[in-house]
Design a protein around this motif. Structure first.
Motif, PDB file in Angstrom:
ATOM      1  N   LEU A  30       4.646  -4.015  -2.979  1.00 42.93           N
ATOM      2  CA  LEU A  30       5.681  -3.541  -3.898  1.00 42.93           C
ATOM      3  C   LEU A  30       6.406  -2.325  -3.326  1.00 42.93           C
ATOM      4  O   LEU A  30       7.634  -2.227  -3.415  1.00 42.93           O
ATOM      5  CB  LEU A  30       5.069  -3.204  -5.258  1.00 42.93           C
ATOM      6  CG  LEU A  30       4.609  -4.396  -6.096  1.00 42.93           C
ATOM      7  CD1 LEU A  30       3.827  -3.937  -7.326  1.00 42.93           C
ATOM      8  CD2 LEU A  30       5.804  -5.246  -6.508  1.00 42.93           C
ATOM      9  N   ARG A  32       6.898  -1.555  -0.269  1.00 39.09           N
ATOM     10  CA  ARG A  32       7.679  -1.899   0.926  1.00 39.09           C
ATOM     11  C   ARG A  32       8.669  -3.034   0.682  1.00 39.09           C
ATOM     12  O   ARG A  32       9.374  -3.442   1.597  1.00 39.09           O
ATOM     13  CB  ARG A  32       6.747  -2.280   2.063  1.00 39.09           C
ATOM     14  CG  ARG A  32       6.018  -1.086   2.638  1.00 39.09           C
ATOM     15  CD  ARG A  32       5.363  -1.490   3.935  1.00 39.09           C
ATOM     16  NE  ARG A  32       4.971  -0.348   4.709  1.00 39.09           N
ATOM     17  CZ  ARG A  32       5.697   0.176   5.690  1.00 39.09           C
ATOM     18  NH1 ARG A  32       6.851  -0.326   5.996  1.00 39.09           N
ATOM     19  NH2 ARG A  32       5.245   1.209   6.371  1.00 39.09           N
ATOM     20  N   ASP A  33       8.704  -3.558  -0.536  1.00 44.72           N
ATOM     21  CA  ASP A  33       9.546  -4.707  -0.861  1.00 44.72           C
ATOM     22  C   ASP A  33       9.224  -5.887   0.057  1.00 44.72           C
ATOM     23  O   ASP A  33      10.102  -6.527   0.632  1.00 44.72           O
ATOM     24  CB  ASP A  33      11.031  -4.348  -0.787  1.00 44.72           C
ATOM     25  CG  ASP A  33      11.918  -5.384  -1.477  1.00 44.72           C
ATOM     26  OD1 ASP A  33      11.441  -6.061  -2.413  1.00 44.72           O
ATOM     27  OD2 ASP A  33      13.078  -5.532  -1.072  1.00 44.72           O
ATOM     28  N   LYS A  34       7.928  -6.144   0.209  1.00 44.44           N
ATOM     29  CA  LYS A  34       7.417  -7.260   1.000  1.00 44.44           C
ATOM     30  C   LYS A  34       6.513  -8.104   0.115  1.00 44.44           C
ATOM     31  O   LYS A  34       6.145  -7.695  -0.979  1.00 44.44           O
ATOM     32  CB  LYS A  34       6.606  -6.758   2.210  1.00 44.44           C
ATOM     33  CG  LYS A  34       7.380  -5.896   3.181  1.00 44.44           C
ATOM     34  CD  LYS A  34       8.375  -6.727   3.960  1.00 44.44           C
ATOM     35  CE  LYS A  34       9.137  -5.901   4.975  1.00 44.44           C
ATOM     36  NZ  LYS A  34      10.134  -6.691   5.683  1.00 44.44           N
ATOM     37  N   THR A  35       6.141  -9.276   0.581  1.00 41.00           N
ATOM     38  CA  THR A  35       5.169 -10.083  -0.154  1.00 41.00           C
ATOM     39  C   THR A  35       3.758  -9.671   0.286  1.00 41.00           C
ATOM     40  O   THR A  35       3.577  -9.057   1.345  1.00 41.00           O
ATOM     41  CB  THR A  35       5.357 -11.588   0.119  1.00 41.00           C
ATOM     42  OG1 THR A  35       5.049 -11.852   1.495  1.00 41.00           O
ATOM     43  CG2 THR A  35       6.779 -12.047  -0.204  1.00 41.00           C
TER      44      THR A  35
END
Length: 99
Positions: A30, A32-35
């Protein structure tokens, strides 16, 4: 084939044991705006491994590519390592893995 009741209970217990690690993976993802998958693959790379993720679809392959071109911070790696130590047993998902 359907899983036996024992297999279901063992899997449920392993998932519960991994919950702290899953929480840290989610927090990093969340932030890092990654999955979570991208964070997990990048974590492996930060540990010196060369992961070879499988993909059943083009979207999964694209998601895996999102793990490249950036690095987790030392603090993030340490947080993931610490959470992983709390997992009681190794979760082997590759039939070619050996202990």
């Amino acid at each position: 084939p359907r899983a036996s009741a024992r297999q279901v209970l063992v899997l449920k217990r392993k998932i519960e044991e991994a919950e702290p690690l899953l929480r840290v993976l989610e927090e990093v993802a969340l932030a890092r705006d990654k999955t979570m998958a991208q964070v997990a693959i990048n974590w492996c790379m930060c540990k010196g491994a060369v992961p070879i993720p499988g993909a059943k679809s083009l979207s999964q392959a694209r998601d895996s590519l999102g793990s490249m071109g950036w690095r987790l911070s030392r603090g993030e790696v340490d947080a993931l390592d610490s959470a992983a130590k709390g997992v009681g047993q190794e979760l082997v998902q590759n039939i070619f893995q050996t202990s």
